[in-house]
Design a protein around this motif. Structure first.
Motif, PDB file in Angstrom:
ATOM      1  N   MET A   1      56.553  41.872  44.630  1.00  0.00           N
ATOM      2  CA  MET A   1      56.033  40.829  45.503  1.00  0.00           C
ATOM      3  C   MET A   1      54.561  40.609  45.190  1.00  0.00           C
ATOM      4  N   PHE A   2      54.163  39.350  45.070  1.00  0.00           N
ATOM      5  CA  PHE A   2      52.778  39.026  44.728  1.00  0.00           C
ATOM      6  C   PHE A   2      52.142  38.228  45.854  1.00  0.00           C
ATOM      7  N   THR A   3      50.862  38.515  46.102  1.00  0.00           N
ATOM      8  CA  THR A   3      50.074  37.706  47.024  1.00  0.00           C
ATOM      9  C   THR A   3      48.642  37.683  46.534  1.00  0.00           C
ATOM     10  N   ASP A   4      47.934  36.657  46.885  1.00  0.00           N
ATOM     11  CA  ASP A   4      46.532  36.593  46.476  1.00  0.00           C
ATOM     12  C   ASP A   4      45.723  37.696  47.165  1.00  0.00           C
ATOM     13  N   THR A   5      45.831  37.752  48.506  1.00  0.00           N
ATOM     14  CA  THR A   5      45.049  38.720  49.279  1.00  0.00           C
ATOM     15  C   THR A   5      45.977  39.502  50.193  1.00  0.00           C
ATOM     16  N   LEU A   6      45.874  40.807  50.119  1.00  0.00           N
ATOM     17  CA  LEU A   6      46.673  41.682  50.966  1.00  0.00           C
ATOM     18  C   LEU A   6      45.757  42.319  52.005  1.00  0.00           C
ATOM     19  N   ILE A   7      46.089  42.110  53.279  1.00  0.00           N
ATOM     20  CA  ILE A   7      45.310  42.654  54.390  1.00  0.00           C
ATOM     21  C   ILE A   7      46.039  43.877  54.938  1.00  0.00           C
ATOM     22  N   VAL A   8      45.358  44.978  55.020  1.00  0.00           N
ATOM     23  CA  VAL A   8      45.957  46.213  55.526  1.00  0.00           C
ATOM     24  C   VAL A   8      45.514  46.404  56.981  1.00  0.00           C
ATOM     25  N   GLY A   9      46.448  46.260  57.906  1.00  0.00           N
ATOM     26  CA  GLY A   9      46.159  46.432  59.322  1.00  0.00           C
ATOM     27  C   GLY A   9      46.263  45.125  60.082  1.00  0.00           C
TER      28      GLY A   9
END
Length: 418
Positions: A1-9
Protein backbone atom coordinates in the motif's frame (compact mmCIF):
# COMPACT_ATOMS: atom_id res chain seq x y z
CA UNK A 1 0.00 0.00 0.00
CA UNK A 2 1.36 3.41 -0.97
CA UNK A 3 0.54 6.87 0.35
CA UNK A 4 2.24 10.21 0.08
CA UNK A 5 2.12 10.96 3.83
CA UNK A 6 1.56 8.48 6.62
CA UNK A 7 0.38 9.91 9.95
CA UNK A 8 1.01 7.77 13.02
CA UNK A 9 -1.62 8.41 15.70
CA UNK A 10 -5.27 9.53 15.56
CA UNK A 11 -5.42 11.75 18.61
CA UNK A 12 -5.75 15.52 18.45
CA UNK A 13 -2.44 15.86 16.57
CA UNK A 14 -3.23 13.25 13.93
CA UNK A 15 -6.73 14.57 13.26
CA UNK A 16 -5.45 18.15 12.96
CA UNK A 17 -2.73 17.02 10.56
CA UNK A 18 -5.27 15.17 8.44
CA UNK A 19 -7.50 18.24 8.16
CA UNK A 20 -4.73 20.45 6.81
CA UNK A 21 -3.40 17.83 4.40
CA UNK A 22 -6.92 17.26 3.07
CA UNK A 23 -7.39 20.99 2.45
CA UNK A 24 -4.09 21.00 0.53
CA UNK A 25 -4.96 17.88 -1.52
CA UNK A 26 -2.11 15.83 -0.09
CA UNK A 27 -2.88 12.08 -0.21
CA UNK A 28 -2.43 10.57 3.23
CA UNK A 29 -3.55 7.94 5.70
CA UNK A 30 -3.81 8.04 9.50
CA UNK A 31 -2.95 4.83 11.36
CA UNK A 32 -4.16 4.35 14.94
CA UNK A 33 -3.46 1.21 16.92
CA UNK A 34 -6.58 1.63 19.09
CA UNK A 35 -9.50 4.00 18.56
CA UNK A 36 -9.59 7.70 17.75
CA UNK A 37 -8.52 9.72 20.83
CA UNK A 38 -7.96 6.51 22.80
CA UNK A 39 -5.86 8.21 25.48
CA UNK A 40 -8.82 10.37 26.40
CA UNK A 41 -10.95 7.24 26.81
CA UNK A 42 -8.80 4.75 28.68
CA UNK A 43 -5.58 6.56 29.59
CA UNK A 44 -7.16 8.85 32.18
CA UNK A 45 -9.17 8.59 35.38
CA UNK A 46 -12.97 8.44 35.31
CA UNK A 47 -13.75 11.97 36.51
CA UNK A 48 -11.24 13.82 34.32
CA UNK A 49 -12.40 16.95 32.53
CA UNK A 50 -10.48 19.21 30.16
CA UNK A 51 -8.30 21.80 31.85
CA UNK A 52 -9.43 24.54 29.49
CA UNK A 53 -12.97 25.82 28.83
CA UNK A 54 -14.91 24.48 25.86
CA UNK A 55 -14.68 27.75 23.92
CA UNK A 56 -10.88 27.48 24.03
CA UNK A 57 -9.87 23.79 24.07
CA UNK A 58 -11.17 22.87 20.62
CA UNK A 59 -10.37 23.12 16.92
CA UNK A 60 -11.53 26.25 15.05
CA UNK A 61 -13.93 24.36 12.81
CA UNK A 62 -16.22 22.79 15.39
CA UNK A 63 -17.66 23.71 18.79
CA UNK A 64 -18.63 21.22 21.49
CA UNK A 65 -22.26 20.34 20.90
CA UNK A 66 -24.60 20.83 23.86
CA UNK A 67 -21.87 22.20 26.14
CA UNK A 68 -21.73 25.68 27.64
CA UNK A 69 -18.70 27.47 26.14
CA UNK A 70 -17.37 28.22 29.63
CA UNK A 71 -17.80 24.63 30.83
CA UNK A 72 -15.04 22.01 30.97
CA UNK A 73 -15.63 18.99 28.78
CA UNK A 74 -15.55 15.52 30.40
CA UNK A 75 -13.00 13.16 28.90
CA UNK A 76 -15.56 11.02 27.04
CA UNK A 77 -17.05 14.16 25.53
CA UNK A 78 -13.58 15.15 24.29
CA UNK A 79 -13.09 11.71 22.74
CA UNK A 80 -16.46 11.93 20.96
CA UNK A 81 -15.55 15.43 19.77
CA UNK A 82 -12.51 14.12 17.91
CA UNK A 83 -14.52 11.24 16.47
CA UNK A 84 -17.07 13.75 15.20
CA UNK A 85 -14.34 15.97 13.83
CA UNK A 86 -12.73 13.06 11.99
CA UNK A 87 -16.07 12.31 10.32
CA UNK A 88 -16.61 15.98 9.53
CA UNK A 89 -13.37 16.25 7.59
CA UNK A 90 -13.63 12.68 6.24
CA UNK A 91 -10.24 11.84 7.70
CA UNK A 92 -8.77 8.60 6.25
CA UNK A 93 -8.26 7.00 9.65
CA UNK A 94 -7.61 3.27 9.95
CA UNK A 95 -8.08 2.13 13.52
CA UNK A 96 -6.75 -1.06 15.05
CA UNK A 97 -3.55 -0.79 13.00
CA UNK A 98 -0.31 -0.67 14.95
CA UNK A 99 2.87 0.66 13.37
CA UNK A 100 5.63 -1.83 14.14
CA UNK A 101 8.56 -0.20 12.36
CA UNK A 102 9.38 2.49 9.85
CA UNK A 103 12.69 2.58 7.96
CA UNK A 104 14.13 4.97 5.43
CA UNK A 105 14.46 3.37 2.02
CA UNK A 106 17.95 2.99 0.59
CA UNK A 107 18.57 4.22 -2.91
CA UNK A 108 15.10 5.68 -3.28
CA UNK A 109 12.95 8.26 -1.59
CA UNK A 110 10.56 7.54 1.25
CA UNK A 111 9.97 4.94 3.94
CA UNK A 112 8.85 1.36 4.31
CA UNK A 113 6.43 1.02 7.19
CA UNK A 114 5.57 -2.36 8.68
CA UNK A 115 2.22 -2.52 10.47
CA UNK A 116 -0.07 -5.11 11.99
CA UNK A 117 -2.15 -4.81 8.81
CA UNK A 118 0.66 -5.14 6.27
CA UNK A 119 3.35 -3.00 4.65
CA UNK A 120 2.97 0.64 3.64
CA UNK A 121 5.22 2.71 1.42
CA UNK A 122 5.18 6.43 2.24
CA UNK A 123 7.05 9.44 0.96
CA UNK A 124 7.02 10.97 4.42
CA UNK A 125 5.93 10.25 7.99
CA UNK A 126 4.25 12.51 10.56
CA UNK A 127 4.79 11.26 14.10
CA UNK A 128 1.61 12.39 15.87
CA UNK A 129 1.83 10.10 18.88
CA UNK A 130 2.11 12.97 21.36
CA UNK A 131 4.09 13.18 24.60
CA UNK A 132 2.07 10.70 26.69
CA UNK A 133 3.43 7.41 25.43
CA UNK A 134 5.20 5.70 28.31
CA UNK A 135 4.33 6.39 31.97
CA UNK A 136 7.40 7.25 34.03
CA UNK A 137 7.82 5.98 37.58
CA UNK A 138 11.04 7.09 39.31
CA UNK A 139 13.67 4.46 39.99
CA UNK A 140 13.34 5.05 43.72
CA UNK A 141 9.97 3.25 43.59
CA UNK A 142 11.52 -0.03 42.58
CA UNK A 143 12.05 -2.81 45.03
CA UNK A 144 9.50 -1.73 47.65
CA UNK A 145 6.46 -4.01 47.67
CA UNK A 146 5.05 -2.89 51.01
CA UNK A 147 2.27 -0.86 49.36
CA UNK A 148 0.37 -0.81 46.09
CA UNK A 149 2.08 1.46 43.56
CA UNK A 150 0.57 2.68 40.29
CA UNK A 151 1.14 5.50 37.84
CA UNK A 152 -1.57 8.11 37.44
CA UNK A 153 -2.18 6.65 33.95
CA UNK A 154 -3.52 3.51 35.64
CA UNK A 155 -5.65 5.33 38.23
CA UNK A 156 -9.41 5.33 37.61
CA UNK A 157 -11.26 6.08 40.86
CA UNK A 158 -10.88 5.74 44.65
CA UNK A 159 -12.64 2.37 44.70
CA UNK A 160 -9.79 0.80 42.75
CA UNK A 161 -7.33 1.32 45.62
CA UNK A 162 -7.05 -0.77 48.79
CA UNK A 163 -8.46 0.67 51.99
CA UNK A 164 -6.20 3.19 53.67
CA UNK A 165 -4.32 6.37 53.00
CA UNK A 166 -2.66 7.40 49.74
CA UNK A 167 0.56 9.21 48.88
CA UNK A 168 0.25 11.11 45.60
CA UNK A 169 3.59 12.14 44.12
CA UNK A 170 3.39 15.07 41.69
CA UNK A 171 1.90 18.55 41.87
CA UNK A 172 0.79 19.02 38.29
CA UNK A 173 -2.83 19.02 37.19
CA UNK A 174 -3.14 15.23 37.39
CA UNK A 175 -1.62 14.82 40.85
CA UNK A 176 -3.61 17.66 42.37
CA UNK A 177 -6.94 16.54 40.92
CA UNK A 178 -6.41 12.93 41.97
CA UNK A 179 -5.35 13.95 45.48
CA UNK A 180 -8.43 16.17 45.83
CA UNK A 181 -10.75 13.39 44.61
CA UNK A 182 -9.27 10.88 47.04
CA UNK A 183 -9.53 13.26 50.00
CA UNK A 184 -13.15 14.06 49.18
CA UNK A 185 -13.78 10.30 49.08
CA UNK A 186 -12.66 10.05 52.71
CA UNK A 187 -9.05 8.98 52.22
CA UNK A 188 -6.11 10.33 54.17
CA UNK A 189 -3.93 11.89 51.49
CA UNK A 190 -0.34 13.05 51.36
CA UNK A 191 0.61 15.17 48.33
CA UNK A 192 4.26 15.47 47.32
CA UNK A 193 4.89 18.84 45.68
CA UNK A 194 7.72 19.89 43.40
CA UNK A 195 8.31 22.88 41.08
CA UNK A 196 5.12 24.16 39.47
CA UNK A 197 3.36 27.15 37.97
CA UNK A 198 0.01 28.05 39.54
CA UNK A 199 -2.14 30.30 37.36
CA UNK A 200 -5.53 31.57 38.49
CA UNK A 201 -8.41 29.61 37.04
CA UNK A 202 -10.01 32.94 36.26
CA UNK A 203 -9.37 36.57 37.12
CA UNK A 204 -11.47 39.67 36.65
CA UNK A 205 -14.10 37.64 34.84
CA UNK A 206 -11.76 35.99 32.33
CA UNK A 207 -10.34 32.46 32.28
CA UNK A 208 -6.58 32.16 32.52
CA UNK A 209 -6.57 30.76 28.94
CA UNK A 210 -7.91 34.13 27.80
CA UNK A 211 -5.30 36.01 29.77
CA UNK A 212 -2.44 33.96 28.35
CA UNK A 213 -3.83 34.69 24.89
CA UNK A 214 -4.15 38.47 25.13
CA UNK A 215 -0.83 38.74 26.99
CA UNK A 216 0.92 36.80 24.23
CA UNK A 217 2.11 34.06 26.54
CA UNK A 218 0.66 31.21 24.49
CA UNK A 219 2.91 32.36 21.65
CA UNK A 220 6.15 32.30 23.65
CA UNK A 221 8.54 30.28 21.50
CA UNK A 222 11.17 29.53 24.13
CA UNK A 223 10.61 28.40 27.69
CA UNK A 224 12.49 30.17 30.45
CA UNK A 225 15.75 28.34 31.13
CA UNK A 226 15.16 25.54 33.61
CA UNK A 227 11.37 25.88 33.30
CA UNK A 228 10.80 23.67 30.25
CA UNK A 229 9.35 20.79 32.25
CA UNK A 230 7.72 22.66 35.13
CA UNK A 231 4.17 21.44 35.58
CA UNK A 232 1.09 23.65 35.56
CA UNK A 233 -1.28 23.26 38.48
CA UNK A 234 -4.67 24.05 36.98
CA UNK A 235 -8.00 22.25 36.97
CA UNK A 236 -11.41 22.31 35.38
CA UNK A 237 -13.04 20.11 38.03
CA UNK A 238 -15.93 21.38 40.17
CA UNK A 239 -16.73 23.93 37.48
CA UNK A 240 -13.16 25.23 37.39
CA UNK A 241 -11.36 26.52 40.47
CA UNK A 242 -7.95 27.98 41.13
CA UNK A 243 -5.65 25.41 42.73
CA UNK A 244 -4.52 26.68 46.11
CA UNK A 245 -2.19 24.35 47.97
CA UNK A 246 -2.86 26.04 51.30
CA UNK A 247 -6.57 25.51 50.74
CA UNK A 248 -5.95 21.83 49.97
CA UNK A 249 -4.02 21.52 53.21
CA UNK A 250 -6.79 23.19 55.22
CA UNK A 251 -9.20 20.84 53.45
CA UNK A 252 -7.33 17.90 54.98
CA UNK A 253 -4.52 16.98 52.55
CA UNK A 254 -1.04 16.81 54.06
CA UNK A 255 1.48 18.55 51.83
CA UNK A 256 5.06 17.28 51.68
CA UNK A 257 8.14 18.21 49.68
CA UNK A 258 9.75 16.38 46.79
CA UNK A 259 9.91 12.63 47.37
CA UNK A 260 13.55 11.76 47.99
CA UNK A 261 13.65 8.05 48.82
CA UNK A 262 11.46 4.99 49.40
CA UNK A 263 12.99 2.14 51.29
CA UNK A 264 11.56 -0.62 53.50
CA UNK A 265 8.18 1.07 53.76
CA UNK A 266 9.58 4.48 54.72
CA UNK A 267 9.41 7.54 52.48
CA UNK A 268 11.65 10.56 52.98
CA UNK A 269 11.03 14.01 51.56
CA UNK A 270 13.15 17.02 50.76
CA UNK A 271 12.74 20.02 53.04
CA UNK A 272 11.65 22.20 50.11
CA UNK A 273 7.87 22.38 50.41
CA UNK A 274 7.65 26.04 51.49
CA UNK A 275 9.99 27.12 48.71
CA UNK A 276 7.98 25.38 45.99
CA UNK A 277 4.71 26.82 47.28
CA UNK A 278 6.25 30.30 47.44
CA UNK A 279 7.51 30.09 43.85
CA UNK A 280 4.10 28.86 42.75
CA UNK A 281 2.55 31.84 44.51
CA UNK A 282 4.97 34.14 42.69
CA UNK A 283 3.92 32.76 39.30
CA UNK A 284 0.28 33.26 40.30
CA UNK A 285 0.80 36.87 41.39
CA UNK A 286 2.88 37.71 38.33
CA UNK A 287 -0.03 36.79 36.07
CA UNK A 288 -2.39 38.95 38.16
CA UNK A 289 0.05 41.85 37.83
CA UNK A 290 0.30 41.41 34.07
CA UNK A 291 -3.50 41.20 33.79
CA UNK A 292 -4.00 44.38 35.84
CA UNK A 293 -1.47 46.22 33.70
CA UNK A 294 -3.22 45.04 30.52
CA UNK A 295 -6.60 46.21 31.81
CA UNK A 296 -5.21 49.61 32.72
CA UNK A 297 -3.31 50.17 29.48
CA UNK A 298 -6.28 49.15 27.31
CA UNK A 299 -9.04 50.80 29.36
CA UNK A 300 -11.01 47.57 29.74
CA UNK A 301 -14.16 47.50 31.83
CA UNK A 302 -13.36 44.38 33.83
CA UNK A 303 -14.26 44.31 37.54
CA UNK A 304 -11.43 44.52 40.03
CA UNK A 305 -10.84 41.42 42.12
CA UNK A 306 -8.74 42.38 45.17
CA UNK A 307 -9.70 39.19 47.01
CA UNK A 308 -7.73 37.19 44.46
CA UNK A 309 -4.54 38.41 46.14
CA UNK A 310 -5.55 37.11 49.55
CA UNK A 311 -3.84 34.11 51.08
CA UNK A 312 -4.78 31.58 53.71
CA UNK A 313 -2.41 31.12 56.66
CA UNK A 314 0.33 28.57 56.20
CA UNK A 315 -0.94 25.16 57.38
CA UNK A 316 0.94 23.11 59.95
CA UNK A 317 2.38 20.84 57.25
CA UNK A 318 4.22 23.88 55.86
CA UNK A 319 5.44 25.37 59.12
CA UNK A 320 6.43 21.97 60.53
CA UNK A 321 7.05 19.87 57.39
CA UNK A 322 6.88 16.09 57.32
CA UNK A 323 10.31 14.83 56.22
CA UNK A 324 9.86 11.14 56.99
CA UNK A 325 6.77 8.98 56.60
CA UNK A 326 6.47 5.41 57.82
CA UNK A 327 3.75 4.19 55.49
CA UNK A 328 2.47 1.43 57.78
CA UNK A 329 2.30 3.68 60.83
CA UNK A 330 0.55 6.39 58.81
CA UNK A 331 -1.93 3.90 57.38
CA UNK A 332 -0.85 4.58 53.79
CA UNK A 333 -1.63 1.60 51.57
CA UNK A 334 -1.12 3.12 48.09
CA UNK A 335 1.24 5.37 46.18
CA UNK A 336 0.16 7.09 42.97
CA UNK A 337 3.03 8.37 40.87
CA UNK A 338 1.76 11.41 38.94
CA UNK A 339 5.25 11.84 37.57
CA UNK A 340 4.67 12.32 33.89
CA UNK A 341 5.47 10.43 30.73
CA UNK A 342 8.29 9.73 28.32
CA UNK A 343 8.18 9.37 24.56
CA UNK A 344 8.85 6.07 22.80
CA UNK A 345 10.14 6.15 19.25
CA UNK A 346 11.67 2.68 19.13
CA UNK A 347 9.62 1.86 16.03
CA UNK A 348 11.11 4.73 13.97
CA UNK A 349 14.43 3.63 12.49
CA UNK A 350 15.71 6.99 11.27
CA UNK A 351 18.46 9.46 12.09
CA UNK A 352 16.02 11.86 13.73
CA UNK A 353 17.09 11.78 17.39
CA UNK A 354 19.85 13.18 19.56
CA UNK A 355 22.04 11.21 21.96
CA UNK A 356 19.27 11.27 24.58
CA UNK A 357 16.67 9.92 22.17
CA UNK A 358 14.86 13.24 21.83
CA UNK A 359 13.63 14.34 18.39
CA UNK A 360 15.90 16.73 16.52
CA UNK A 361 13.60 19.18 14.82
CA UNK A 362 12.85 22.81 14.10
CA UNK A 363 9.18 23.65 14.56
CA UNK A 364 8.30 19.99 14.01
CA UNK A 365 10.40 19.58 10.87
CA UNK A 366 12.92 16.84 11.60
CA UNK A 367 16.61 16.84 10.84
CA UNK A 368 15.80 13.63 8.94
CA UNK A 369 14.17 14.66 5.62
CA UNK A 370 10.63 13.36 5.31
CA UNK A 371 10.04 12.97 9.06
CA UNK A 372 7.85 15.36 11.07
CA UNK A 373 6.89 15.55 14.76
CA UNK A 374 3.61 16.98 16.01
CA UNK A 375 1.92 17.40 19.39
CA UNK A 376 5.02 17.76 21.55
CA UNK A 377 5.35 20.42 24.27
CA UNK A 378 7.07 23.58 23.03
CA UNK A 379 7.17 22.24 19.47
CA UNK A 380 6.78 25.78 18.15
CA UNK A 381 5.44 27.65 21.19
CA UNK A 382 3.93 27.28 24.63
CA UNK A 383 0.55 26.30 23.18
CA UNK A 384 1.91 23.39 21.12
CA UNK A 385 0.76 20.55 23.38
CA UNK A 386 -2.76 21.96 23.77
CA UNK A 387 -5.71 21.11 21.54
CA UNK A 388 -5.95 24.40 19.69
CA UNK A 389 -2.17 24.85 19.61
CA UNK A 390 -1.53 21.55 17.87
CA UNK A 391 -4.02 22.54 15.16
CA UNK A 392 -1.92 25.59 14.26
CA UNK A 393 1.34 23.60 14.39
CA UNK A 394 -0.18 21.06 11.99
CA UNK A 395 -0.89 23.83 9.48
CA UNK A 396 2.78 24.85 9.53
CA UNK A 397 3.92 21.27 8.90
CA UNK A 398 1.33 20.78 6.15
CA UNK A 399 2.64 23.86 4.34
CA UNK A 400 6.17 22.46 4.52
CA UNK A 401 4.99 19.15 3.10
CA UNK A 402 3.34 20.91 0.16
CA UNK A 403 6.55 22.81 -0.54
CA UNK A 404 8.56 19.59 -0.53
CA UNK A 405 6.05 17.96 -2.88
CA UNK A 406 6.56 20.85 -5.31
CA UNK A 407 10.31 20.34 -5.28
CA UNK A 408 9.90 16.62 -5.96
CA UNK A 409 7.41 17.35 -8.70
CA UNK A 410 9.91 19.65 -10.38
CA UNK A 411 12.53 16.92 -10.28
CA UNK A 412 10.10 14.50 -11.93
CA UNK A 413 9.24 17.06 -14.62
CA UNK A 414 12.90 17.71 -15.31
CA UNK A 415 13.55 13.99 -15.79
CA UNK A 416 10.87 13.84 -18.50
CA UNK A 417 12.54 16.54 -20.60
CA UNK A 418 14.48 15.47 -23.73
Amino acid sequence: MFTDTLIVGAGQAGIAMSEHLTKLDVPHVVLERDRIAERWRTGRWDSLVANGPAWHDRFPGLAFEGLDPDAFAPKDTVARYFETYARKIDAPVRTGVEVLSARRNRGRYGFTVETSAGTYEAQRIVVATGPFQRPVIPALAQGDATVMQIHSAAYRNPGQLPEGGVLVVGAGSSGVQIADELQRAGRKVYLSIGPHDRPPRSYRGRDFCWWLGVLGQWDQEIAQPGREHVTIAVSGTHGGRTIDFRALAHQGITLVGVTKALRDGVVTFENDLAGHVARGDASYLSLLDAADAYVASNGLDLPEEPQARGSLPDPACMTDPVLRLDLAQAGVASIIWATGYATDYGWLKADAFDADGKPRHQRGISSEPGVYFLGLPWLTRRASAFIWGVWHDARHIADHIVTQRKYLSYRADAQRRP
